[in-house]
Design an enzyme around this catalytic site. Sequence first.
Site, PDB file in Angstrom:
ATOM      1  N   HIS A  58       0.860  -1.186   0.000  1.00  0.00           N
ATOM      2  CA  HIS A  58       0.000   0.000   0.000  1.00  0.00           C
ATOM      3  C   HIS A  58       0.895   1.234   0.000  1.00  0.00           C
ATOM      4  O   HIS A  58       2.129   1.117   0.096  1.00  0.00           O
ATOM      5  CB  HIS A  58      -0.939   0.006   1.212  1.00  0.00           C
ATOM      6  CG  HIS A  58      -0.244  -0.148   2.532  1.00  0.00           C
ATOM      7  ND1 HIS A  58       0.586   0.813   3.058  1.00  0.00           N
ATOM      8  CD2 HIS A  58      -0.218  -1.181   3.411  1.00  0.00           C
ATOM      9  CE1 HIS A  58       1.061   0.384   4.212  1.00  0.00           C
ATOM     10  NE2 HIS A  58       0.606  -0.836   4.454  1.00  0.00           N
TER      11      HIS A  58
HETATM   12  P1  TYD Z   1      -1.308  -2.556   7.848  1.00  0.00           P
HETATM   13  O1  TYD Z   1      -0.692  -1.210   7.977  1.00  0.00           O
HETATM   14  O2  TYD Z   1      -2.200  -2.804   6.682  1.00  0.00           O
HETATM   15  O3  TYD Z   1      -0.177  -3.677   7.871  1.00  0.00           O
HETATM   16  P2  TYD Z   1       1.105  -3.801   6.923  1.00  0.00           P
HETATM   17  O4  TYD Z   1       2.267  -3.578   7.802  1.00  0.00           O
HETATM   18  O5  TYD Z   1       1.089  -5.166   6.364  1.00  0.00           O
HETATM   19  O6  TYD Z   1       0.996  -2.747   5.889  1.00  0.00           O
HETATM   20  O7  TYD Z   1      -2.083  -2.872   9.205  1.00  0.00           O
HETATM   21  C1  TYD Z   1      -2.669  -4.121   9.466  1.00  0.00           C
HETATM   22  C2  TYD Z   1      -3.820  -3.916  10.434  1.00  0.00           C
HETATM   23  O8  TYD Z   1      -3.345  -3.372  11.669  1.00  0.00           O
HETATM   24  C3  TYD Z   1      -4.882  -2.954   9.920  1.00  0.00           C
HETATM   25  O9  TYD Z   1      -6.144  -3.503  10.245  1.00  0.00           O
HETATM   26  C4  TYD Z   1      -4.675  -1.693  10.706  1.00  0.00           C
HETATM   27  C5  TYD Z   1      -4.008  -2.153  11.980  1.00  0.00           C
HETATM   28  N1  TYD Z   1      -3.025  -1.179  12.480  1.00  0.00           N
HETATM   29  C6  TYD Z   1      -3.340  -0.408  13.579  1.00  0.00           C
HETATM   30  O10 TYD Z   1      -4.420  -0.507  14.174  1.00  0.00           O
HETATM   31  N2  TYD Z   1      -2.411   0.492  14.048  1.00  0.00           N
HETATM   32  C7  TYD Z   1      -1.199   0.640  13.439  1.00  0.00           C
HETATM   33  O11 TYD Z   1      -0.363   1.464  13.893  1.00  0.00           O
HETATM   34  C8  TYD Z   1      -0.908  -0.154  12.274  1.00  0.00           C
HETATM   35  C9  TYD Z   1       0.406  -0.030  11.563  1.00  0.00           C
HETATM   36  C10 TYD Z   1      -1.838  -1.055  11.839  1.00  0.00           C
END
Ligand code: TYD
Length: 140
Positions: A58
């Site tokens: 993303h």
């Molecule tokens: P996401 O940022 O999509 O993970 P990746 O590191 O794979 O990009 O986050 C995964 C899930 O965790 C999403 O439902 C949002 C949640 N999340 C939070 O609640 N707080 C945070 O600080 C982060 C990074 C993610």
Amino acid sequence: MQGREKVTVDDCRIIKLPKIHDPRGNLSFIEEENHIPFKIARSYWIYDVPGGQVRGSHAYRELKEFIVAISGSFDVIIDDGRKQKTFQLNRSYYGLFVPNLLWRSLENFSTNSLCLVLASLHYSEADYIRDYNTFLNIRL
Ligand code: TYD
């Protein structure tokens, strides 16, 4: 890097952190607005990643981040819509600065790797661009 469209993969950079060598064990540290070019609003970490899994995939509208392999190794693949660049992180005293509006994925996690991310903003789903075509439309 003023205009949004001007941010490219080349604006990502590896930053070497201080490393205090010590026979008792080494120590590194990060100071906001000193070693990294933003104030830290949030820290999160990714761990227990099963083999072959991919995190991220993303972009963020506004958020900037700094990614460190505190333990183990993984690759960060950055894409600006025209060009891709892969950075391998495998030392706890190096990190990758990633400006906003770049598509990024984290792959090839080694066993027991620990990925620390320092972020410039609190968590907000509204800041995410999760659809690649939407990302391209914003970029191009
Ligand atoms: P996401 O940022 O999509 O993970 P990746 O590191 O794979 O990009 O986050 C995964 C899930 O965790 C999403 O439902 C949002 C949640 N999340 C939070 O609640 N707080 C945070 O600080 C982060 C990074 C993610």
